[in-house]
Write an enzyme that holds these catalytic residues in place. Structure first.
Site, mmCIF file in Angstrom:
data_model
loop_
_atom_site.group_PDB
_atom_site.id
_atom_site.type_symbol
_atom_site.label_atom_id
_atom_site.label_comp_id
_atom_site.label_asym_id
_atom_site.label_seq_id
_atom_site.Cartn_x
_atom_site.Cartn_y
_atom_site.Cartn_z
ATOM 1 N N GLU A 310 0.855 -1.199 0.000
ATOM 2 C CA GLU A 310 0.000 0.000 0.000
ATOM 3 C C GLU A 310 0.887 1.244 0.000
ATOM 4 O O GLU A 310 0.712 2.169 0.791
ATOM 5 C CB GLU A 310 -0.918 0.002 1.221
ATOM 6 C CG GLU A 310 -1.759 -1.265 1.349
ATOM 7 C CD GLU A 310 -2.761 -1.220 2.495
ATOM 8 O OE1 GLU A 310 -2.337 -0.975 3.643
ATOM 9 O OE2 GLU A 310 -3.958 -1.415 2.245
ATOM 10 N N CYS A 411 -10.796 0.731 7.795
ATOM 11 C CA CYS A 411 -10.209 2.019 8.186
ATOM 12 C C CYS A 411 -10.806 3.182 7.398
ATOM 13 O O CYS A 411 -10.965 4.279 7.933
ATOM 14 C CB CYS A 411 -8.698 1.983 7.985
ATOM 15 S SG CYS A 411 -8.186 1.320 6.384
HETATM 16 ZN ZN LIG Z 1 -8.134 3.024 4.855
#
Ligand SMILES: [Zn+2]
Length: 655
Positions: A310, A411
């Site tokens: 990521e 998230c």
């Molecule tokens: Zn996130």
């Protein structure tokens, strides 16, 4: 119980006393939105997303995790190690929203959540349901991956929101007990180390701003100073860079590693500068910002091109179809640029906030506010190619009909919720000389420039669809004061009139139009930014988009969706003609009302390529084309009718 808590009504970042902030934060009560684009977004957030978020937290086991930690039920912990942070982010979102307008049902939901948190908290102040439900519930065993301090940071931010928006210090009691405990564990003469996922740093600075407790600021400094010592082992094979532990913060030259971690860390570091004025911190952050905006930023404001880790990619590694662009990284970029803006007073940082807000962040939720993208690609060949996150590659048969409801790693959704509900915080600031307007939306804005110097403005605009902003002075003082208006980077020829008269000699400062005079009640200021649609090209080093054009109008980046085109299923064969005009048209019934842009182009026939992937250039390929009108919609609204072919970057028709 806490004493000495100022019942301050500020938003997420309070620079009212920060010695190195260029501007001071507005109190929440001084800015209120009126009917417009953002009230609609906030209404969906309030009436749908926050309620839905509560349901999802129940379903995903987040509250049960706290019950198990408290010993009130038996069972197994569910979800990722940072599951508590979803609750805290949701709580923060609800607090800001209830500050906008009370809501009994939301209030009762937060009561339940806060009492669960209180019950689960250990007598020494520690709280983390993942650790507390382990067989050996020792804290701080795995700082690199445990996310305990990350979760603490989100708790602190939620607590700050409850105090500032509602004067409710129940969560603040819990947060300060935990913060005090952390202070007793970590420090120069105590345990060394920092959390693998930055977040607690900016939260500690905010807690310091609220509580005026220097230990919290010292701890933020300590954690930031701990980074760059290669202490963190690395996640899988990523190494310390993944955690930004490969270089000390003051020596950073480029953005690297996990993008959310990088930008949360940068937010904390910039917060620290706002309090301490340490030049080396600001210089490092300016280098980091320069690296991102010059080599690692998508046109949508998104960052993090790699699924793997990521993470940020190499400079100019910005593929449209394999763009990760996590929603949280976009939110983090927004938060960081706000802090850079407060530190420097330069409009370029507000421009970055605007770019990421109207494009990457807005694209995450669907228009109904019940489904969210975790990643935000700039091109989709077909629905089955859409991966949802790094952890969740879609199977061959998974054709996604819409954004997912929630995610195992959830998230992103509550991050969007807390940003939307605190949106008014980011509109404006003030100093002793006047008011600065950074973002445009219909709103009433007032403040005390100094004691007994109260001024008030009414702003009316159809932003982001129209570039006209009309401000009316509602209250003023006898002495001159300055109204500073950001001129966005995309605005080529802004014009300004005061009480109907065009003002010729405009004075600019760091990207802001500064209008200083003894304003009278009823004075009218009209700023026309000129919102013509335009073609945008990318730096040729971004080879993935070389030879392509994107369409932008005002802050909004556009995309072609297959569903809107005359010839379906052929977005890979499309070309756009930049010599033909772009035409804008308001479509009130489409996608909750959007400005559509129409372009001219063509679809090329691939007959001459049938059976070939590569051909020698000495055999010219016959090219048959089908002229077509191309319909572009705002990128943020894509995937709301079907999830199918979509592209932001469109190959240019060569004459
Ligand atoms: Zn996130």
């Amino acid at each position: 119980m806490l004493t000495n808590v100022e019942n301050s009504g500020f938003g997420p970042v309070d620079t009212s006393k920060s010695p190195f902030a260029r501007w001071k934060s507005m109190e929440l009560k001084n800015v209120s939105l009126n009917e417009g684009f953002w009230t609609k977004k906030q209404t969906v957030n309030r009436k749908i997303s926050l309620y839905f978020g509560f349901e999802m937290l129940i379903k995903a086991g987040n509250f049960d995790n706290l019950r198990i930690a408290a010993g009130s039920i038996k069972g197994n912990y569910r979800g990722y190690v940072f599951q508590d942070s979803d609750i805290y982010k949701w709580l923060e979102a609800v607090a800001w929203e209830m500050g906008n307008e009370p809501d009994k049902e939301l209030s009762s939901m937060t009561d339940q959540a806060i009492s669960l948190i209180a019950t689960a908290q250990r007598p020494n102040g520690y709280i983390n349901s993942y650790i507390q439900t382990r067989e050996s519930p020792e804290p701080w065993i795995d700082l690199d991956n445990g996310h305990e301090l990350y979760c603490a940071g989100h708790l602190f931010q939620a607590a700050v929101a409850f105090q500032r928006a509602l004067g409710d210090h129940r969560l603040l009691n819990i947060a300060c007990r935990f913060a005090d405990y952390i202070c007793s564990v970590f420090g120069p003469d105590k345990r060394h180390g920092a959390c693998g996922h930055p977040e607690v740093e900016m939260a500690l600075v905010e807690l310091y701003r609220l509580m005026n407790e220097p230990r919290y600021l010292d701890l933020a400094i300590f954690f930031i100073d701990q980074r760059g010592q290669h202490m963190m082992k690395g996640h899988r094979s990523y190494g310390p860079e993944y955690y930004q532990d490969h270089v000390p913060v003051r020596q950073v030259k480029e953005a690297a590693g996990h993008s959310v971690r990088q930008l949360y860390l940068a937010s904390g570091v910039t917060d620290l500068y706002l309090e301490t004025g340490e030049q080396a911190l600001l210089e490092a952050m300016l280098r980091l910002s320069k690296d991102i905006t010059e080599t690692k930023l998508y046109i949508t404001g998104g960052v993090g091109s790699r699924f793997d880790g990521e993470a940020f990619g190499d400079p100019y590694e910005l593929p449209a179809d394999q763009s990760y662009c996590e929603t949280c990284a976009a939110v983090a970029g927004f938060m960081w640029n706000w802090r850079l803006l407060l530190a420097t007073g330069e409009s370029r940082y507000a421009d970055q906030m605007e770019r990421v807000l109207y494009n990457n962040i807005l694209a995450s939720p669907d228009l109904d506010g019940r489904h969210y993208f975790y990643i935000n690609p700039l091109m989709l060949r077909q629905a089955k190619d859409l991966r949802l996150s790094a952890e969740d590659p879609s199977g061959e048969s998974s054709i996604l009909k819409q954004r997912p409801e929630w995610h195992d790693c959830a998230c992103c959704p509550p991050n969007v919720m807390r940003l939307f509900s605190s949106f008014t915080h980011y509109l404006s600031t003030h100093d002793a000389e006047g008011i600065q307007i950074h973002h445009y939306a219909s709103a009433d804005i007032s403040c005390d420039l100094s004691s007994e110097q109260h001024v008030k403005l009414n702003m009316i605009t159809e932003y982001p669809w129209q570039g006209l902003i009309r401000l009316k002075v509602m209250e003023s003082v006898d002495s001159p004061w300055a109204l500073s208006l950001r001129i966005p980077e995309w605005s080529q020829k802004p014009t300004l009139s005061i009480n109907g008269k065009i003002v010729k000699d405009l004075s600019f400062e760091k990207g802001y139009l500064v209008l200083e005079r003894a304003w009278l009640v009823e004075d009218i200021i009209e700023l026309e930014l000129g919102m013509e649609p335009m073609f945008v090209i990318s730096n040729p080093r971004i080879d993935a988009t070389r030879g392509c054009l994107a369409i932008q109008r005002g802050p909004i980046v556009y995309c072609l969706e297959d569903i809107d085109q005359e010839i379906k299923g052929r977005l890979l064969d499309v070309e756009i003609d930049k010599n033909e005009p772009l035409i804008t048209k308001w479509e009130g019934d489409l996608l909750n009302g959007v400005m559509v842009v129409e372009a001219k182009g063509q679809f090329i026939d691939i007959e001459g390529w049938r059976g070939h992937l590569y051909q020698q250039t000495k055999f010219p390929i016959q090219k048959t084309t089908h002229p077509a009108r191309l319909i572009a919609i705002p990128y943020y609204a894509w995937g709301n009718r079907e999830i199918g072919g979509m592209r932001v970057w469109i190959p240019e028709k060569m004459s």
